[in-house]
Design a protein around this motif. Structure first.
Motif: not given
Length: 188
Positions: A131, A159, A161
């Protein structure tokens, strides 16, 4: 410049957690073992043979360091034990597995590693590290073995995000057991 290649086992619902079963206490750990095939083993051996170093997060490093040093075999164990291994961790104090080196900072240390002489660098698992590598645009290739199952949740590679990342398909291959091998290049 060296390339960083990320390789992951991943489910249809995007989970990368506990494919081998002992990484975390996930209730469906070990999900990738139900789909073994000789072509997949050959792919992983060839993948390792095509690189000159490993880059690992702390958890993956500790898991591998607890297993691989006691293994032998020309296809996988001998190369993984011989290759330089770079582990990214702010808390790890020493890395005792043969030819291991600690890096403290993804943006600075991994960027500097990419600029050194040598061949490609392979990242196994290490979702938290991956990530960060994606966030800093340090990944040159993403290789996914997509398994035909969903396990209802767990650690994901991407994720929520809201960070846009685009990829170009480099290669794809379907295995008779339903697993897809997908190779992508990030498009910046």
């Amino acid at each position: 410049m060296r390339k960083i290649i990320v390789t992951e086992f991943i489910t249809l619902d995007g989970v990368v957690e506990s494919p081998g079963g002992n990484e975390t206490p996930h209730p469906h750990g070990g999900w990738q073992f139900k789909y073994s095939a000789p072509e997949m083993g050959k792919y992983k051996v060839d993948e390792l043979a095509g690189v000159e170093a490993l880059l690992l997060g702390k958890n993956t490093y500790e898991l591998f360091a607890g297993y691989w040093p006691g293994q032998t075999g020309a296809g996988f164990a001998d190369p993984i034990n011989r290759l330089p291994k770079y582990v990214v961790s702010r808390s790890l104090q020493k890395a005792e597995w043969n030819n291991s080196h600690i890096l403290r900072d993804v943006a600075g240390d991994v960027s500097a590693l990419k600029k050194t002489d040598g061949g490609d660098i392979l990242v196994y698992g290490s979702a938290t590290l991956v990530k960060a590598l994606f966030h800093h645009d340090l990944v040159d290739e993403l290789r996914l073995m997509v398994y035909p199952l969903s396990i209802g949740g767990g650690l994901r590679l991407f994720d929520d995000n809201r960070e846009l990342k685009k990829f170009e398909l480099k290669h794809s291959r379907a295995i008779d057991n339903g697993v897809l091998i997908l190779e992508y290049r990030p498009v910046n």
